[in-house]
Scaffold this motif. Sequence first.
Motif, mmCIF file in Angstrom:
data_model
loop_
_atom_site.group_PDB
_atom_site.id
_atom_site.type_symbol
_atom_site.label_atom_id
_atom_site.label_comp_id
_atom_site.label_asym_id
_atom_site.label_seq_id
_atom_site.Cartn_x
_atom_site.Cartn_y
_atom_site.Cartn_z
ATOM 1 N N GLN A 266 0.808 -1.215 0.000
ATOM 2 C CA GLN A 266 0.000 0.000 0.000
ATOM 3 C C GLN A 266 0.843 1.268 0.000
ATOM 4 N N GLN A 267 2.040 1.221 0.585
ATOM 5 C CA GLN A 267 2.940 2.373 0.524
ATOM 6 C C GLN A 267 4.361 1.930 0.840
ATOM 7 N N LYS A 268 5.319 2.655 0.275
ATOM 8 C CA LYS A 268 6.724 2.335 0.504
ATOM 9 C C LYS A 268 7.076 2.567 1.964
ATOM 10 N N GLN A 269 7.929 1.705 2.474
ATOM 11 C CA GLN A 269 8.400 1.851 3.848
ATOM 12 C C GLN A 269 9.709 2.632 3.838
ATOM 13 N N LYS A 270 9.916 3.447 4.847
ATOM 14 C CA LYS A 270 11.156 4.211 4.955
ATOM 15 C C LYS A 270 11.974 3.650 6.106
ATOM 16 N N ILE A 271 13.211 3.368 5.820
ATOM 17 C CA ILE A 271 14.150 2.874 6.819
ATOM 18 C C ILE A 271 15.312 3.861 6.835
ATOM 19 N N PRO A 272 15.744 4.305 8.017
ATOM 20 C CA PRO A 272 16.760 5.359 8.097
ATOM 21 C C PRO A 272 18.026 5.088 7.283
ATOM 22 N N THR A 273 18.583 3.893 7.369
ATOM 23 C CA THR A 273 19.792 3.584 6.609
ATOM 24 C C THR A 273 19.632 2.230 5.944
#
Length: 178
Positions: free
Chosen positions: A85-92
Amino acid sequence: MASNTAICLWETNRIASGFALLDQLLKDYPISFVKHYRICPGKAFFILIADTDVVQQIEQILRDTKQIQYKTITGVHPDVLSVFQQKQKIPTVSHLGIYECSTTVAVFHLANHLAWHHQVHLLSLQIGIGLCGKSILTIAGSYSDLKTIEMELSERYPKDIVSFANISEPSTELLTLL
């Protein structure tokens, strides 16, 4: 972790027949969630979620239907639908795996398998973005996890994975494109 909920995925190159089948299933079975997508000219992809026993009954119908590719997944990992449903954001992201699948059904199955069996983070699951409805899964993981997955692909998905790449220390610009 077991679940009494299953997901049924099917893809067809006969859109009208796909909608006729969807109508039949909606009338005949207690389906709790339905979504469809046109993934390329002439192809459609359908997602059904229901109790496992209902999905198993639907699978019997799909086996007898021509022009349908399908898979059922029991024990759907919660990250699979959220990343779809949406892209996930991971810090690094130190190591990135990109997997191009021949079908949307295959990319969902691959995402669920990796989420349950490997220490990876699902970043994006994009459907119908290549010729003939190819789909792409992007994950973040350790170098060793990505190498283990690479060795497993040809055994588990011999015809479904078109190509893959492992990228170490991906650039910020690349990450914004995905």
